[in-house]
Design a protein around this motif. Structure first.
Motif, PDB file in Angstrom:
ATOM      1  N   LEU A 104       0.841  -1.196   0.000  1.00  0.00           N
ATOM      2  CA  LEU A 104       0.000   0.000   0.000  1.00  0.00           C
ATOM      3  C   LEU A 104       0.879   1.251   0.000  1.00  0.00           C
ATOM      4  N   LEU A 105       1.936   1.239   0.813  1.00  0.00           N
ATOM      5  CA  LEU A 105       2.850   2.375   0.880  1.00  0.00           C
ATOM      6  C   LEU A 105       3.561   2.612  -0.454  1.00  0.00           C
ATOM      7  N   ILE A 106       3.927   1.521  -1.144  1.00  0.00           N
ATOM      8  CA  ILE A 106       4.578   1.673  -2.452  1.00  0.00           C
ATOM      9  C   ILE A 106       3.672   2.464  -3.392  1.00  0.00           C
ATOM     10  N   GLY A 107       2.391   2.118  -3.396  1.00  0.00           N
ATOM     11  CA  GLY A 107       1.444   2.850  -4.238  1.00  0.00           C
ATOM     12  C   GLY A 107       1.288   4.295  -3.803  1.00  0.00           C
ATOM     13  N   LEU A 108       1.122   4.520  -2.503  1.00  0.00           N
ATOM     14  CA  LEU A 108       0.906   5.879  -1.994  1.00  0.00           C
ATOM     15  C   LEU A 108       2.120   6.782  -2.212  1.00  0.00           C
ATOM     16  N   GLU A 109       3.317   6.194  -2.161  1.00  0.00           N
ATOM     17  CA  GLU A 109       4.525   7.008  -2.303  1.00  0.00           C
ATOM     18  C   GLU A 109       4.656   7.623  -3.697  1.00  0.00           C
ATOM     19  N   MET A 110       3.816   7.208  -4.638  1.00  0.00           N
ATOM     20  CA  MET A 110       3.823   7.834  -5.962  1.00  0.00           C
ATOM     21  C   MET A 110       3.518   9.322  -5.887  1.00  0.00           C
ATOM     22  N   ILE A 111       2.918   9.748  -4.770  1.00  0.00           N
ATOM     23  CA  ILE A 111       2.533  11.147  -4.623  1.00  0.00           C
ATOM     24  C   ILE A 111       3.760  12.061  -4.556  1.00  0.00           C
ATOM     25  N   VAL A 112       4.941  11.494  -4.232  1.00  0.00           N
ATOM     26  CA  VAL A 112       6.154  12.317  -4.139  1.00  0.00           C
ATOM     27  C   VAL A 112       6.866  12.432  -5.492  1.00  0.00           C
ATOM     28  N   LEU A 113       6.368  11.744  -6.511  1.00  0.00           N
ATOM     29  CA  LEU A 113       7.041  11.756  -7.809  1.00  0.00           C
ATOM     30  C   LEU A 113       6.946  13.118  -8.491  1.00  0.00           C
ATOM     31  N   VAL A 114       8.067  13.509  -9.117  1.00  0.00           N
ATOM     32  CA  VAL A 114       8.091  14.687  -9.982  1.00  0.00           C
ATOM     33  C   VAL A 114       8.372  14.154 -11.387  1.00  0.00           C
ATOM     34  N   VAL A 115       7.376  14.220 -12.265  1.00  0.00           N
ATOM     35  CA  VAL A 115       7.520  13.597 -13.580  1.00  0.00           C
ATOM     36  C   VAL A 115       7.484  14.657 -14.681  1.00  0.00           C
ATOM     37  N   GLY A 116       8.641  14.861 -15.310  1.00  0.00           N
ATOM     38  CA  GLY A 116       8.743  15.687 -16.506  1.00  0.00           C
ATOM     39  C   GLY A 116       9.158  14.813 -17.675  1.00  0.00           C
ATOM     40  N   PHE A 117       9.545  15.428 -18.792  1.00  0.00           N
ATOM     41  CA  PHE A 117       9.919  14.672 -19.986  1.00  0.00           C
ATOM     42  C   PHE A 117      11.133  13.781 -19.713  1.00  0.00           C
ATOM     43  N   GLU A 118      12.161  14.357 -19.076  1.00  0.00           N
ATOM     44  CA  GLU A 118      13.391  13.603 -18.831  1.00  0.00           C
ATOM     45  C   GLU A 118      13.152  12.445 -17.870  1.00  0.00           C
ATOM     46  N   GLU A 119      12.369  12.714 -16.820  1.00  0.00           N
ATOM     47  CA  GLU A 119      12.056  11.655 -15.855  1.00  0.00           C
ATOM     48  C   GLU A 119      11.286  10.517 -16.524  1.00  0.00           C
ATOM     49  N   ALA A 120      10.331  10.889 -17.412  1.00  0.00           N
ATOM     50  CA  ALA A 120       9.509   9.879 -18.090  1.00  0.00           C
ATOM     51  C   ALA A 120      10.363   8.991 -19.001  1.00  0.00           C
ATOM     52  N   LEU A 132      15.041  12.115 -10.796  1.00  0.00           N
ATOM     53  CA  LEU A 132      15.275  11.245 -11.954  1.00  0.00           C
ATOM     54  C   LEU A 132      15.381   9.779 -11.517  1.00  0.00           C
ATOM     55  N   ILE A 133      16.184   9.520 -10.466  1.00  0.00           N
ATOM     56  CA  ILE A 133      16.362   8.149  -9.998  1.00  0.00           C
ATOM     57  C   ILE A 133      15.073   7.591  -9.413  1.00  0.00           C
ATOM     58  N   LEU A 134      14.321   8.442  -8.709  1.00  0.00           N
ATOM     59  CA  LEU A 134      13.052   8.005  -8.121  1.00  0.00           C
ATOM     60  C   LEU A 134      12.053   7.596  -9.203  1.00  0.00           C
ATOM     61  N   ALA A 135      11.981   8.368 -10.290  1.00  0.00           N
ATOM     62  CA  ALA A 135      11.068   8.037 -11.388  1.00  0.00           C
ATOM     63  C   ALA A 135      11.446   6.700 -12.015  1.00  0.00           C
ATOM     64  N   ALA A 136      12.745   6.498 -12.246  1.00  0.00           N
ATOM     65  CA  ALA A 136      13.216   5.232 -12.834  1.00  0.00           C
ATOM     66  C   ALA A 136      12.939   4.059 -11.897  1.00  0.00           C
ATOM     67  N   THR A 137      13.125   4.286 -10.591  1.00  0.00           N
ATOM     68  CA  THR A 137      12.889   3.222  -9.612  1.00  0.00           C
ATOM     69  C   THR A 137      11.425   2.836  -9.564  1.00  0.00           C
ATOM     70  N   PHE A 138      10.530   3.826  -9.511  1.00  0.00           N
ATOM     71  CA  PHE A 138       9.095   3.530  -9.471  1.00  0.00           C
ATOM     72  C   PHE A 138       8.653   2.778 -10.721  1.00  0.00           C
TER      73      PHE A 138
END
Length: 435
Positions: A310-326, A390-396
């Protein structure tokens, strides 16, 4: 609403998470009917996305900020690495048959060490190449930090699937053993690389090897000591409530000692769990105590498992997603899968004695190399900034693909491999008319 979260106690936060896990688990069981951990991850992610959308379009709604504050106050990294992980690894190790693990000791050793290092290097090099194509302002060593945090496989997910499928015991022991030990190795490699990345000093292979030997070797020694002391204590009594308490003391006391000594707690808990789950369960417990201990740790495993996903799903709220992160996130999925395949080939086919005899072992090890909460926790522990985003986006991306796609289809892959293993003579016999 925003101020309320700061007044929440640790008990309040735990209560919110357990109630949310129970409610969403009940909803999934009755209506969505996804596998339990997949359902909780999906609904946690959808909840996080819904809150972000609500905050963007209706600023007066501050639920997203409230949940963010709760997650920040909870400190997912510390909660998992300093708390939940010790219980999860011990619970997982209790179910691993040490005799069967001894048979596959060489492939398990190589997968847990050489495999993790090979995967770290390959993912780091590949992601560095993607970073160069995108002209990202990221120092090369950070790509190897990502390689280290995404290398460990998640014992919670892997063991859960293996318990559902009747895979050969030798293969089950190899997969379970690797998933238990590569967490400790991966975390040690991550800590060493992160230290070099933050300090800005050039990474020294000799110094890295020295630190690795201290962290990993110390963790194994503490695990052996804690497991042996626990075994002796269990052998000297026959009172199930007290014996359950002894197993809790092994986990909490052993992990706390590892933190104090700066050695690997995850490796210590895997070793202690193996000792108690084999020697302790076989020689130091009555049938009644054995039943209580096993069921207690199964319950702890299931509860923490539910909250974790559940926490893994909820932690998506901290993601910053731009073009490079995507772009980096999308690249992370195939690159981590390719690195996993190569690391398995190097670990199990280079040395003849390390080859796994079970047919289909390679595909199961590859597709069953699931990533989970450990990778998320390590990524969240990085210092704030563009590199972390950037690393957080790749990890998620890698973790969500692992949980939602690999875990959901691993059972089908195993079934397909079983069908392919069925002897041709047997298939012909089933289709031939009686004589």
């Amino acid at each position: 609403m925003h101020d309320t979260s700061s007044a929440l106690s640790a008990f309040d936060i735990a209560a919110i998470l357990v109630v949310a896990s129970a409610l969403l688990g009940w909803f999934n069981h009755h209506f969505i009917k996804l596998p339990h951990v997949i359902g909780l991850t999906v609904m946690g992610a959808l909840t996080a996305i819904g809150l972000m959308i609500a905050n963007a379009f209706i600023p007066a709604i501050t639920l997203g900020d409230w949940v963010t504050d709760i997650l920040r106050q909870l400190n997912f990294t510390e909660t998992l690495l300093q708390g939940m992980l010790s219980f999860l690894l011990f619970a997982g190790a209790l179910h691993v048959d040490l005799d069967r693990l001894k048979v596959a000791w060489l492939p398990v050793l190589l997968l847990s060490t050489v495999g993790v290092i090979v995967s770290t290097v390959l993912v780091g090099l590949a992601m560095w190449g993607v970073g160069l194509l995108l002209a990202l302002p990221v120092a090369p060593i950070w790509y190897f930090v990502f390689g280290a945090l995404i290398a460990p496989t998640d014992p919670v997910s892997v063991l859960g699937v293996l318990r559902e499928e009747s895979v050969p015991q030798s293969l089950q022991s190899a997969v379970a053993g690797e998933s238990l030990f590569n967490d400790g190795v991966g975390i040690v490699v991550f800590i060493i690389l992160l230290g070099a990345a933050i300090s800005g000093t050039e990474f020294s292979l000799a110094e890295g090897a020295r630190l690795f030997a201290i962290e990993a070797g110390g963790g194994i020694l503490v695990g052996l000591a804690a497991g042996y002391v626990g075994y002796r204590a269990l052998a000297g009594m026959d009172e199930y409530a007290l014996e359950v308490l002894v197993t809790l003391a092994i986990v909490m006391g052993g992990y706390a000692l590892c933190s104090y000594l700066h050695v690997s707690g995850p490796l210590a808990m895997a070793v202690a769990g193996l000792l108690v789950g084999n020697q302790g369960v076989t020689y130091a417990m009555s049938d009644v105590t054995r039943d209580y201990v096993i069921k207690f740790w199964e319950l702890v495993d299931e509860l923490l498992n539910s909250v974790l996903f559940l926490l893994i799903g909820l932690e998506m709220i901290v993601l910053v997603v731009g073009f490079e992160e995507a772009i980096l996130a999308l690249a992370a999925i195939p690159l981590t899968l390719a690195a996993r395949a190569i690391s398995i080939i190097v670990s199990t086919r280079t040395i003849p004695a390390a080859r796994l005899q079970d047919k289909g072992a390679g595909p199961v090890l590859w597709w069953g190399g699931l990533r989970g909460g450990i990778s998320i926790a390590l990524a969240l522990s990085l210092p704030p900034g563009e590199t972390r985003d950037l690393i957080l986006a790749a990890t998620f991306a890698a973790v969500l693909f692992s949980v939602l796609v690999q875990r959901a289809t691993l059972g089908r892959l195993i079934e397909k491999l079983k069908e392919d293993r069925a002897p041709a003579v047997e298939r012909e016999a089933r289709g031939s008319p009686p004589a």
